[in-house]
Scaffold this motif. Structure first.
Motif, PDB file in Angstrom:
ATOM      1  N   THR A 326       0.818  -1.218   0.000  1.00 45.78           N
ATOM      2  CA  THR A 326       0.000   0.000   0.000  1.00 45.78           C
ATOM      3  C   THR A 326       0.845   1.258   0.000  1.00 45.78           C
ATOM      4  OG1 THR A 326      -0.162  -0.077   2.402  1.00 45.78           O
ATOM      5  CG2 THR A 326      -1.904  -1.134   1.139  1.00 45.78           C
ATOM      6  N   THR A 327       2.029   1.260   0.698  1.00 47.06           N
ATOM      7  CA  THR A 327       2.825   2.480   0.830  1.00 47.06           C
ATOM      8  C   THR A 327       4.091   2.441   0.005  1.00 47.06           C
ATOM      9  OG1 THR A 327       4.063   1.613   2.697  1.00 47.06           O
ATOM     10  CG2 THR A 327       1.993   2.720   3.169  1.00 47.06           C
ATOM     11  N   GLY A 328       4.525   1.243  -0.394  1.00 45.52           N
ATOM     12  CA  GLY A 328       5.780   1.135  -1.120  1.00 45.52           C
ATOM     13  C   GLY A 328       6.961   1.065  -0.216  1.00 45.52           C
ATOM     14  N   ASP A 329       6.763   1.245   1.113  1.00 47.94           N
ATOM     15  CA  ASP A 329       7.869   1.152   2.055  1.00 47.94           C
ATOM     16  C   ASP A 329       8.199  -0.306   2.312  1.00 47.94           C
ATOM     17  OD1 ASP A 329       7.852   3.883   2.240  1.00 47.94           O
ATOM     18  OD2 ASP A 329       6.419   3.872   3.941  1.00 47.94           O
ATOM     19  N   LYS A 330       9.437  -0.551   2.782  1.00 54.33           N
ATOM     20  CA  LYS A 330       9.813  -1.907   3.154  1.00 54.33           C
ATOM     21  C   LYS A 330       9.014  -2.372   4.355  1.00 54.33           C
ATOM     22  CE  LYS A 330      14.563  -1.854   1.464  1.00 54.33           C
ATOM     23  NZ  LYS A 330      15.986  -2.051   1.812  1.00 54.33           N
ATOM     24  N   LYS A 331       8.613  -3.639   4.298  1.00 56.60           N
ATOM     25  CA  LYS A 331       7.823  -4.201   5.391  1.00 56.60           C
ATOM     26  C   LYS A 331       8.715  -4.457   6.584  1.00 56.60           C
ATOM     27  CE  LYS A 331       4.722  -6.566   2.215  1.00 56.60           C
ATOM     28  NZ  LYS A 331       4.206  -7.876   1.773  1.00 56.60           N
ATOM     29  N   PRO A 332       8.220  -4.144   7.767  1.00 58.01           N
ATOM     30  CA  PRO A 332       9.006  -4.454   8.958  1.00 58.01           C
ATOM     31  C   PRO A 332       9.129  -5.961   9.113  1.00 58.01           C
ATOM     32  CG  PRO A 332       6.807  -3.726   9.563  1.00 58.01           C
ATOM     33  CD  PRO A 332       6.937  -3.497   8.090  1.00 58.01           C
ATOM     34  N   GLU A 333      10.303  -6.441   9.544  1.00 59.93           N
ATOM     35  CA  GLU A 333      10.568  -7.878   9.645  1.00 59.93           C
ATOM     36  C   GLU A 333       9.644  -8.563  10.633  1.00 59.93           C
ATOM     37  OE1 GLU A 333      15.335  -7.611   8.765  1.00 59.93           O
ATOM     38  OE2 GLU A 333      14.576  -8.788  10.378  1.00 59.93           O
ATOM     39  N   GLU A 334       9.173  -7.834  11.634  1.00 59.65           N
ATOM     40  CA  GLU A 334       8.402  -8.499  12.664  1.00 59.65           C
ATOM     41  C   GLU A 334       6.934  -8.671  12.275  1.00 59.65           C
ATOM     42  OE1 GLU A 334       8.438  -4.097  13.503  1.00 59.65           O
ATOM     43  OE2 GLU A 334       9.861  -5.665  12.923  1.00 59.65           O
ATOM     44  N   GLU A 335       6.532  -8.198  11.056  1.00 59.77           N
ATOM     45  CA  GLU A 335       5.137  -8.289  10.695  1.00 59.77           C
ATOM     46  C   GLU A 335       4.934  -9.276   9.566  1.00 59.77           C
ATOM     47  OE1 GLU A 335       3.563  -4.537   9.736  1.00 59.77           O
ATOM     48  OE2 GLU A 335       3.653  -3.743  11.795  1.00 59.77           O
ATOM     49  N   GLN A 336       3.792 -10.018   9.600  1.00 59.89           N
ATOM     50  CA  GLN A 336       3.360 -10.890   8.513  1.00 59.89           C
ATOM     51  C   GLN A 336       2.704 -10.007   7.460  1.00 59.89           C
ATOM     52  OE1 GLN A 336       3.746 -14.109   8.170  1.00 59.89           O
ATOM     53  NE2 GLN A 336       3.212 -15.269  10.016  1.00 59.89           N
ATOM     54  N   PRO A 337       2.426 -10.537   6.298  1.00 63.20           N
ATOM     55  CA  PRO A 337       1.718  -9.749   5.282  1.00 63.20           C
ATOM     56  C   PRO A 337       0.371  -9.253   5.779  1.00 63.20           C
ATOM     57  CG  PRO A 337       2.666 -11.722   4.291  1.00 63.20           C
ATOM     58  CD  PRO A 337       2.886 -11.832   5.764  1.00 63.20           C
ATOM     59  N   ASN A 338      -0.258  -9.952   6.719  1.00 60.51           N
ATOM     60  CA  ASN A 338      -1.563  -9.527   7.220  1.00 60.51           C
ATOM     61  C   ASN A 338      -1.451  -8.690   8.483  1.00 60.51           C
ATOM     62  OD1 ASN A 338      -0.791 -11.399   9.070  1.00 60.51           O
ATOM     63  ND2 ASN A 338      -2.375 -12.904   8.545  1.00 60.51           N
ATOM     64  N   GLY A 339      -0.227  -8.305   8.865  1.00 62.25           N
ATOM     65  CA  GLY A 339      -0.053  -7.460  10.028  1.00 62.25           C
ATOM     66  C   GLY A 339       0.153  -8.210  11.318  1.00 62.25           C
ATOM     67  N   GLU A 340       0.036  -9.576  11.302  1.00 62.59           N
ATOM     68  CA  GLU A 340       0.217 -10.334  12.522  1.00 62.59           C
ATOM     69  C   GLU A 340       1.700 -10.543  12.811  1.00 62.59           C
ATOM     70  OE1 GLU A 340      -1.827 -13.965  12.124  1.00 62.59           O
ATOM     71  OE2 GLU A 340      -3.835 -13.068  12.146  1.00 62.59           O
ATOM     72  N   GLU A 341       1.978 -10.856  14.073  1.00 62.61           N
ATOM     73  CA  GLU A 341       3.357 -11.123  14.471  1.00 62.61           C
ATOM     74  C   GLU A 341       3.835 -12.400  13.790  1.00 62.61           C
ATOM     75  OE1 GLU A 341       5.944 -12.079  18.512  1.00 62.61           O
ATOM     76  OE2 GLU A 341       3.828 -11.487  18.653  1.00 62.61           O
ATOM     77  N   ALA A 342       5.063 -12.391  13.299  1.00 64.48           N
ATOM     78  CA  ALA A 342       5.595 -13.539  12.558  1.00 64.48           C
ATOM     79  C   ALA A 342       5.802 -14.722  13.488  1.00 64.48           C
ATOM     80  CB  ALA A 342       6.908 -13.149  11.894  1.00 64.48           C
ATOM     81  N   ASN A 343       5.619 -15.952  12.912  1.00 65.49           N
ATOM     82  CA  ASN A 343       5.892 -17.176  13.647  1.00 65.49           C
ATOM     83  C   ASN A 343       7.385 -17.456  13.671  1.00 65.49           C
ATOM     84  OD1 ASN A 343       3.319 -17.720  14.336  1.00 65.49           O
ATOM     85  ND2 ASN A 343       2.979 -19.329  12.829  1.00 65.49           N
ATOM     86  N   ALA A 344       7.810 -18.125  14.726  1.00 66.24           N
ATOM     87  CA  ALA A 344       9.211 -18.521  14.844  1.00 66.24           C
ATOM     88  C   ALA A 344       9.257 -19.964  15.327  1.00 66.24           C
ATOM     89  CB  ALA A 344       9.936 -17.596  15.819  1.00 66.24           C
ATOM     90  N   SER A 345      10.429 -20.557  15.287  1.00 67.35           N
ATOM     91  CA  SER A 345      10.576 -21.947  15.733  1.00 67.35           C
ATOM     92  C   SER A 345      11.759 -22.055  16.678  1.00 67.35           C
ATOM     93  CB  SER A 345      10.759 -22.887  14.543  1.00 67.35           C
ATOM     94  OG  SER A 345      11.908 -22.550  13.810  1.00 67.35           O
ATOM     95  N   LYS A 346      11.736 -23.100  17.472  1.00 61.06           N
ATOM     96  CA  LYS A 346      12.781 -23.318  18.448  1.00 61.06           C
ATOM     97  C   LYS A 346      12.851 -24.801  18.761  1.00 61.06           C
ATOM     98  CE  LYS A 346      14.231 -21.537  23.009  1.00 61.06           C
ATOM     99  NZ  LYS A 346      13.828 -20.654  24.131  1.00 61.06           N
ATOM    100  N   THR A 347      14.001 -25.329  19.090  1.00 60.48           N
ATOM    101  CA  THR A 347      14.173 -26.751  19.372  1.00 60.48           C
ATOM    102  C   THR A 347      14.675 -26.946  20.792  1.00 60.48           C
ATOM    103  OG1 THR A 347      14.640 -27.262  17.058  1.00 60.48           O
ATOM    104  CG2 THR A 347      15.325 -28.889  18.702  1.00 60.48           C
ATOM    105  N   PHE A 348      14.034 -27.855  21.496  1.00 60.63           N
ATOM    106  CA  PHE A 348      14.449 -28.234  22.842  1.00 60.63           C
ATOM    107  C   PHE A 348      14.970 -29.661  22.790  1.00 60.63           C
ATOM    108  CE2 PHE A 348      11.491 -24.818  23.545  1.00 60.63           C
ATOM    109  CZ  PHE A 348      11.977 -24.125  24.648  1.00 60.63           C
TER     110      PHE A 348
END
Length: 440
Positions: A326-348
């Protein structure tokens, strides 16, 4: 005329005539009397299928070889013989009631009683060879038998159940010793596809499958033949199809439930190691949960579930060229295309595998993984993962009702809400042994 009557010759002729008439008269009356009071001529008649009675110690002996019926030829005056033949008011018998009778084979005569002594008779056969044996009673297990080729295609029969399972068989000792099989032969129709219940007559057979002359108690048993379709439980395997949209990466695809039980032809089930669910990822833009109807392959007639819940977790791929639409600006890394917080993974690593409800008399050892622990990869929002601890992840197996031996058991993972977990091992191999008397 007077002179003629007075002559000596006339009187002699008259006397002779009277004597002749008297002789004829007396002889005629005698024949007449005989015709009414003297029996007619003798006659012969054959009486067929006369039952034979056998007299012997039925509590301790068994007698075989005596025919059930014989033919009897009667000969005598008609007025006596014909009623006897018609009414059969006589008996044919074999007498083996002597308490000192010896065991073994012997030839004996058949006799008649209650027959008028003026009637003679002939019995066919007149003598028979009989076997006198010690009576023996023994218990045998009943073997159910049926033609498995008559089952419907794709069906199997479990072990038949017989009630009662044992019967008592009584007979001559030498016959009892010949018994090789005691069978209840079940007649089933072609194409049988459901449990069969029958009342079946029991038969005692020798090694050549000849039926033996014995008494069986009870001689009829109840038989149940469970007939079922073959089954197999396997994991559900989601299979991705299509290409993901630009900037979308599939993190994981999981299903609920994770296993399915199929019913169908054994050959088809044997060829299947997993049940595949197609997942079209070409339209996935965010974390998605939806239901997929089960489509059964040829040769499979039913399943334990009719639909499966599919859960697709995604992450966004971000690069230098990624800009906001919509703005042409770079998307912030912490946001999904729909504005939600991005998922991450981790191993225990080294998450212990727990189990419960194992009988006190058993010990359990892990074969693989040998240490009784596994690694778990978790997926969720970064903010949730930051506070997640290893103790928040529960890995367990169900060992209820397992007996001695080696078993392969699926792993179950429980994680906090909004976090998905996947173990590096989907199953574990365990060994269950019985405790010794010292440790029990």
């Amino acid at each position: 005329m007077d002179k003629l009557i007075e002559t000596p010759w006339f009187m002699k002729v008259i006397a002779l005539s009277l004597a002749a008439l008297l002789f004829i008269s007396v002889n005629f009356d005698s024949k007449k009397i005989n015709s009414y009071n003297t029996p007619s001529d003798k006659d012969t008649q054959v009486v067929e299928n006369v039952p034979v009675e056998v007299y012997y110690d039925r509590d301790n002996l068994v007698v075989t070889g005596v025919p059930k019926t014989v033919d009897v030829k009667l000969n005598g005056p008609k007025n006596i013989m014909i009623p006897a033949a018609t009414l059969r008011d006589f008996k044919v018998y074999v007498d083996l009631s002597d308490p000192e009778i010896k065991l073994g084979t012997k030839r004996v005569s058949l006799k008649i009683k209650d027959l008028n002594e003026k009637i003679s008779y002939t019995i066919e056969p007149a003598t028979v060879e009989v076997s006198v044996q010690e009576k023996l009673t023994k218990e045998f297990t009943v073997e159910p038998e049926y033609d498995r080729t008559l089952l419907a295609e794709g069906y199997i029969a479990e072990e038949p159940k017989v009630k009662p399972g044992k019967v008592k068989i009584t007979g001559a000792k030498d016959v009892i010793e010949k018994i090789a099989y005691v069978k209840a032969i079940i007649n089933i129709k072609a194409g049988a596809n459901d449990t069969i219940y029958r009342e079946v007559r029991v038969q005692a057979l020798d090694r050549d499958l000849n039926k033996l002359d014995v008494s069986i108690n009870p001689n009829v048993v109840e038989v149940e033949v469970p007939i079922k379709s073959p089954t197999k439980t396997m994991k559900i395997e989601p299979v991705a199809s299509g290409n993901t949209k630009k900037g979308i990466e599939i993190e994981s695809i999981t299903t609920e439930p994770k296993e399915i039980t199929l019913f169908g032809k054994k050959s088809v089930l044997d060829a299947m190691n997993a049940f595949q669910i197609p997942v079209d990822i070409s339209k996935i833009e965010k974390n998605t949960v939806y239901n997929v109807a089960i489509e059964l392959p040829d040769g499979i007639k039913a399943s334990s579930v009719q639909e499966v819940k599919v859960k697709v977790s995604v992450t966004s791929k971000k690069g230098e060229g990624d800009t906001d639409e919509t703005t042409g600006d770079k998307k912030p890394e912490e946001e999904q295309p729909n504005g939600e917080e991005a998922n991450a993974s981790k191993t225990f690593s080294n998450i212990p595998i727990h189990y419960g409800n194992l009988g006190d008399e058993f010990d359990l050892a892990f074969i693989s993984p040998s240490g009784g622990s596994t690694s778990v990869s978790v997926t969720g929002k970064q903010s949730d993962l930051n506070s997640l601890k290893a103790s928040d992840i529960q890995v367990s197996i169900q060992v209820d009702d397992l007996q001695e031996g080696e078993h392969t058991v699926p792993i179950k993972i429980e994680t906090p809400a909004n976090i998905d977990g996947k173990a590096s091992d989907s199953t574990v191999k365990i060994s269950i042994t019985k405790k010794t008397a010292e440790t029990f």
